[in-house]
Design a protein around this motif. Structure first.
Motif, PDB file in Angstrom:
ATOM      1  N   LYS A   1      -8.165  -4.887  -7.470  1.00 25.13           N
ATOM      2  CA  LYS A   1      -8.973  -5.272  -8.721  1.00 25.13           C
ATOM      3  C   LYS A   1      -8.609  -6.603  -9.209  1.00 25.13           C
ATOM      4  O   LYS A   1      -9.213  -7.644  -9.579  1.00 25.13           O
TER       5      LYS A   1
ATOM      6  N   ALA B   1       0.884  -1.200   0.042  1.00 24.82           N
ATOM      7  CA  ALA B   1      -0.024   0.074   0.035  1.00 24.82           C
ATOM      8  C   ALA B   1       0.883   1.326  -0.008  1.00 24.82           C
ATOM      9  O   ALA B   1       0.233   2.485   0.103  1.00 24.82           O
ATOM     10  N   ASN B   2       1.950   0.953  -0.068  1.00 24.82           N
ATOM     11  CA  ASN B   2       2.923   2.338  -0.287  1.00 24.82           C
ATOM     12  C   ASN B   2       3.040   2.856  -1.575  1.00 24.82           C
ATOM     13  O   ASN B   2       4.375   3.350  -2.060  1.00 24.82           O
ATOM     14  N   ARG B   3       2.084   2.820  -2.389  1.00 25.55           N
ATOM     15  CA  ARG B   3       2.114   3.355  -3.718  1.00 25.55           C
ATOM     16  C   ARG B   3       0.951   4.248  -3.902  1.00 25.55           C
ATOM     17  O   ARG B   3       0.272   4.593  -2.996  1.00 25.55           O
ATOM     18  N   SER B   4       0.699   4.645  -5.061  1.00 23.53           N
ATOM     19  CA  SER B   4      -0.368   5.601  -5.330  1.00 23.53           C
ATOM     20  C   SER B   4      -1.717   4.778  -5.061  1.00 23.53           C
ATOM     21  O   SER B   4      -1.618   3.767  -5.140  1.00 23.53           O
ATOM     22  N   VAL B   5      -2.772   5.731  -4.716  1.00 31.35           N
ATOM     23  CA  VAL B   5      -3.918   4.937  -4.684  1.00 31.35           C
ATOM     24  C   VAL B   5      -4.597   4.047  -5.949  1.00 31.35           C
ATOM     25  O   VAL B   5      -4.921   3.133  -5.927  1.00 31.35           O
ATOM     26  N   GLU B   6      -4.218   4.846  -6.986  1.00 27.78           N
ATOM     27  CA  GLU B   6      -4.530   3.958  -8.346  1.00 27.78           C
ATOM     28  C   GLU B   6      -3.902   2.715  -8.458  1.00 27.78           C
ATOM     29  O   GLU B   6      -4.423   1.591  -8.910  1.00 27.78           O
ATOM     30  N   GLU B   7      -2.584   2.594  -8.182  1.00 24.06           N
ATOM     31  CA  GLU B   7      -1.674   1.246  -8.227  1.00 24.06           C
ATOM     32  C   GLU B   7      -2.394   0.396  -7.231  1.00 24.06           C
ATOM     33  O   GLU B   7      -2.613  -0.825  -7.528  1.00 24.06           O
ATOM     34  N   VAL B   8      -2.749   0.894  -5.784  1.00 28.49           N
ATOM     35  CA  VAL B   8      -2.877  -0.113  -5.066  1.00 28.49           C
ATOM     36  C   VAL B   8      -4.585  -0.740  -5.607  1.00 28.49           C
ATOM     37  O   VAL B   8      -4.829  -1.772  -5.579  1.00 28.49           O
ATOM     38  N   PHE B   9      -5.258   0.218  -6.103  1.00 27.63           N
ATOM     39  CA  PHE B   9      -6.611  -0.076  -6.536  1.00 27.63           C
ATOM     40  C   PHE B   9      -6.597  -1.114  -7.584  1.00 27.63           C
ATOM     41  O   PHE B   9      -7.218  -2.124  -7.612  1.00 27.63           O
ATOM     42  N   ASP B  10      -5.461  -0.901  -8.461  1.00 28.17           N
ATOM     43  CA  ASP B  10      -5.595  -2.017  -9.665  1.00 28.17           C
ATOM     44  C   ASP B  10      -5.220  -3.087  -9.171  1.00 28.17           C
ATOM     45  O   ASP B  10      -5.709  -4.231  -9.719  1.00 28.17           O
TER      46      ASP B  10
END
Length: 85
Positions: free
Chosen positions: A66, A54-63
């Motif tokens: 998914k 989770a130490n990444r951007s929200v978009e990367e974590v969400f991807d």
């Protein structure tokens, strides 16, 4: 570990909860190790736990979330989950 978070008996932080103090942190850690970690270990041993950085951007974590969920749902059912988000 606790010493690095402690300064004069209080958690070093500019924000946080009212009950953020060393005794509450110790209690939370005890509950985690006694109650949460055994559940994680149980499902981990069965290949059902996916660790996501989770130490990444929200978009990367969400991807990544998914992608993990998609492995469990195929076809239209998986598509419905993500079109509703």
């Amino acid at each position: 570990m606790i010493q690095q978070y402690k300064k004069e008996g209080k958690i070093v932080s500019s924000k946080g909860r009212v009950d953020d103090n060393i005794n509450t942190i110790i209690k939370r850690l005890r509950v985690y190790f006694d109650s949460t970690l055994p559940v994680i270990d149980y499902y981990s041993s069965r290949g059902k736990v996916h660790k996501i950085d989770a130490n990444r951007s929200v978009e990367e974590v969400f991807d990544e979330v998914k992608n993990v969920i998609s492995t469990y749902f195929s076809g239209n059912q998986g598509k419905k989950i993500f079109t509703q988000i």
